[in-house]
Design a protein around this motif. Structure first.
Motif, short mmCIF file in Angstrom:
data_model
loop_
_atom_site.label_atom_id
_atom_site.label_comp_id
_atom_site.label_asym_id
_atom_site.label_seq_id
_atom_site.Cartn_x
_atom_site.Cartn_y
_atom_site.Cartn_z
N MET A 1 12.49 -2.48 -5.90
CA MET A 1 13.22 -3.75 -5.85
C MET A 1 14.64 -3.58 -6.38
N ASN A 2 14.77 -2.84 -7.49
CA ASN A 2 16.12 -2.64 -8.04
C ASN A 2 17.03 -1.87 -7.07
N ILE A 3 16.44 -0.88 -6.38
CA ILE A 3 17.26 -0.11 -5.43
C ILE A 3 17.68 -1.01 -4.27
N TYR A 4 16.74 -1.83 -3.80
CA TYR A 4 17.03 -2.75 -2.70
C TYR A 4 18.19 -3.69 -3.06
N LEU A 5 18.11 -4.29 -4.25
CA LEU A 5 19.16 -5.21 -4.66
C LEU A 5 20.50 -4.50 -4.83
N LYS A 6 20.42 -3.29 -5.40
CA LYS A 6 21.65 -2.52 -5.59
C LYS A 6 22.31 -2.22 -4.24
N ARG B 1 10.51 9.64 -3.26
CA ARG B 1 11.53 9.57 -2.21
C ARG B 1 11.15 8.54 -1.15
N ASN B 2 9.85 8.44 -0.85
CA ASN B 2 9.43 7.46 0.15
C ASN B 2 9.83 6.05 -0.27
N LYS B 3 9.63 5.76 -1.54
CA LYS B 3 9.97 4.41 -2.00
C LYS B 3 11.47 4.17 -1.93
N LYS C 1 15.94 1.46 0.83
CA LYS C 1 17.21 1.56 1.52
C LYS C 1 17.13 1.03 2.94
N LEU C 2 16.04 1.37 3.64
CA LEU C 2 15.90 0.88 5.01
C LEU C 2 15.74 -0.63 5.04
N PHE D 1 21.48 11.37 -9.92
CA PHE D 1 21.13 10.19 -10.71
C PHE D 1 19.85 9.57 -10.13
N LEU D 2 19.91 9.22 -8.88
CA LEU D 2 18.82 8.43 -8.28
C LEU D 2 17.52 9.21 -8.14
N PHE D 3 17.63 10.46 -7.69
CA PHE D 3 16.40 11.18 -7.37
C PHE D 3 15.75 11.85 -8.58
N VAL D 4 16.30 11.55 -9.76
CA VAL D 4 15.70 12.05 -10.99
C VAL D 4 14.94 10.90 -11.67
#
Lengths: 265, 294
Positions: free
Chosen positions: A1-6, A114-116, A121-122, A106-109
């Motif tokens: 959810m946080n990635i989506y909003l970002k 990765r799927n999420k 993002k999609l 940053f993000l992938f750590v």
């Protein structure tokens, strides 16, 4: 959810500009119709005298340009190009930008798979496509309403928007799949727009040359053409199925390749 | 208990070197140094541990779990500071840290404040207005804000001024006392010497040795420099363990490895003007490992 909003936040400015762009496109297009319809019969005759190839290139070969809906059908091609360019670039960059901006470390750590990350993002890209589509829809209804002169146009606009939406999603996943596959994801956006222009040109070439009609399956621009879709034509099942298969397939490609890729620094 | 176990990890990138057959363990609660020159494979190893890239062969576990299969689970307890920090430019420091904290299911706001204070970081600035050193500070706060059990640092001190470096080391020692395990990669030996209990030395993608810092130093030579009134006969120190003997006018210097009493007796028998005996610093030990292989 946080990635989506970002992601929504970071594409906010861009989608606002695109929406303004598409609005201006409809306004300027329909203003031309105004000038055109008042000039009366002479203009239509003039256009009909133009060689077929030229009319195909400009996309007004099959429309009754004296009607507002006909003129809009021609204008739709340009709206469609804008929408698909936006979608292809968005699909590619939303995946590729972490590596391009070197924020992947940053993000992938973070404790997310990765799927999420790809799903978030999609979904964010998809939301942007919906906004783009709605902006086009609303602009078209409002502007076209002023020129339609009693002609019922909203239904035609709605079906064109549905067609546009299929194309948007398709080009978004073309972009995202390329970004997931390519070693240098930076170039994914330009490659995706390159493919877009190539398939567009192919669709024009098919219009000019009936012998290669069979190639229409290769270019999404032939799947939902305004001239076929409007005036009760609707969608052809084969193209709907083809689009859905491509969209699902390319989404899977995006996930599978991205999950396996070595992230660049 | 081992926090990190690396077994024959190999990563090849086409022609480029990568790493081959890297194996070592990091025990719970230790500060483990990972040293080697630039391009030796330190970052490749670390990036494989973090599953940013995937190994060609071999495997690694962190907290006893597979570092690829269980990556999201493992990463809850890892804090990572890359050698070069890059963040989303149009964000404020505060927002970036909040975003970072949002991935860990706990409230980190208090810790962010504390860390920012220690590192003297202005939370209200935009990230693209920050200097390199200040960006590094953001990286440090970002890596530590969730109180990770394992801290992985890849050449963390570049860009930090000596004062900040000091504060940062103190911070790390404090985290370590609280129980955090630290993997510290560096090509600067003095900082490794100061912080670490054990080190792995990597060269051209291969682990050369894994040793305690103390053993590394014990097992090596001492440097002798003797000043005499007249030039010394070079054969005088012809005993085993003496290396690189040099006589330059009245100064004789050599490296010695072995029973120290033997040399001291020899020296006691002669008339000397001055005497220096030095421990080699890590740098020299390090060079020694490198030259041996070359």
């Amino acid at each position: 959810m946080n990635i989506y909003l970002k992601e929504l936040k970071s594409h906010r400015k861009s989608i606002i500009f695109w929406s303004i762009g598409v609005f201006l496109m409809v306004v300027s297009g329909m203003t031309k119709y105004d000038a055109y319809s008042t000039s009366g019969q002479s203009m239509t005759e003039l256009l009909e005298d133009l060689p077929k190839s030229l009319r195909a290139v400009f996309g007004f070969s099959d429309f009754d340009l004296t009607k507002a809906s006909g003129f809009y059908g021609m204008l739709f091609l340009y709206l469609l190009l804008m929408a698909t360019i936006h979608a292809a670039m968005l699909g590619a960059t939303i995946i590729a930008k972490e590596e391009r901006d070197k924020t992947s470390e940053f993000l992938f750590v973070k404790p997310v798979s990765r799927n999420k990350i790809i799903t978030a993002k999609l979904l964010a890209a998809f939301t942007n496509l919906v906004i783009f589509n709605l902006a086009t829809f609303v602009s078209s209804i409002v502007i076209l309403g002023r020129y339609s002169d009693g002609e019922a146009v909203n239904g035609e606009i709605a079906i064109l928007m549905a067609a546009m939406f299929f194309m948007q999603v398709l080009f978004m996943v073309i972009g995202s799949a390329l970004a997931a596959i390519k070693k240098r994801p930076k170039s994914a956006a330009s490659l995706a727009t390159g493919i877009l222009l190539l398939t567009y040109i192919l669709s024009v070439v098919i219009d000019l040359n009936e012998d290669i009609e069979g190639l229409k399956y290769l270019t999404p621009f032939k799947y939902f053409e305004a001239k076929n879709v409007m005036y009760g034509g609707g969608f052809e099942a084969v193209f709907v199925i083809l689009s859905v298969v491509l969209i699902v397939g390319l989404s899977i490609v995006t996930y599978v390749f991205f999950r396996r890729r070595d992230l660049n620094t | 208990m081992n926090v990190i176990e690396i077994n024959n990890l190999t990563k090849t990138y086409g022609k480029a070197r990568g790493i081959s057959d890297v194996s070592f363990n990091v025990e719970e609660g230790e500060i483990f140094g990972f040293i080697g020159p630039n391009g030796a494979g330190k970052s490749t190893t670390i990036r494989t541990l973090l599953s940013l890239i995937y190994p060609t062969s071999g495997s690694a576990t962190i907290f006893g779990k597979d570092c690829i299969k269980d990556a999201p689970e493992i990463k809850k307890h890892i804090g990572y500071l890359p050698s070069e920090v890059f963040y989303y430019d149009n964000m404020k420091v505060k927002d970036l840290l909040k975003y970072s904290a949002s991935f860990y299911k706990k409230d980190c706001s208090q810790r962010i404040k504390e860390l920012a204070e220690i590192m003297d970081l202005d939370l209200n600035k935009k990230i693209d207005d920050l200097s390199l050193g200040n960006k590094k500070k953001v990286g440090i706060v970002q890596g530590l804000l969730h109180s990770p059990k394992l801290i992985i640092l890849d050449e963390p001190t570049s860009g930090l001024d000596p004062l900040m470096q000091q504060k940062f080391f103190e911070l790390l020692e404090e985290e370590n006392k609280k129980g955090a395990t630290i993997l510290f990669s560096s090509h600067i030996l003095t900082e490794v010497q100061r912080l670490c209990n054990r080190v792995a030395i990597i060269k051209e993608g291969k682990i050369v040795t894994v040793e305690k810092i103390s053993t590394l130093k014990e097992n090596t030579y001492k440097k002798f420099k003797i000043e005499t009134k007249a030039p010394l006969d070079p054969n005088y120190f012809n005993i085993t363990g003496v290396n690189k003997l040099e006589v330059k006018d009245n100064i004789t210097s050599f490296l010695y490895r072995g029973n120290i009493n033997l040399v001291m007796k020899k020296i006691a028998e002669m008339e000397i003007v001055n005497l220096w005996i030095e421990e080699p610093d890590l740098e020299e030990i390090f060079m020694h490992y490198y030259e041996k292989e070359a």
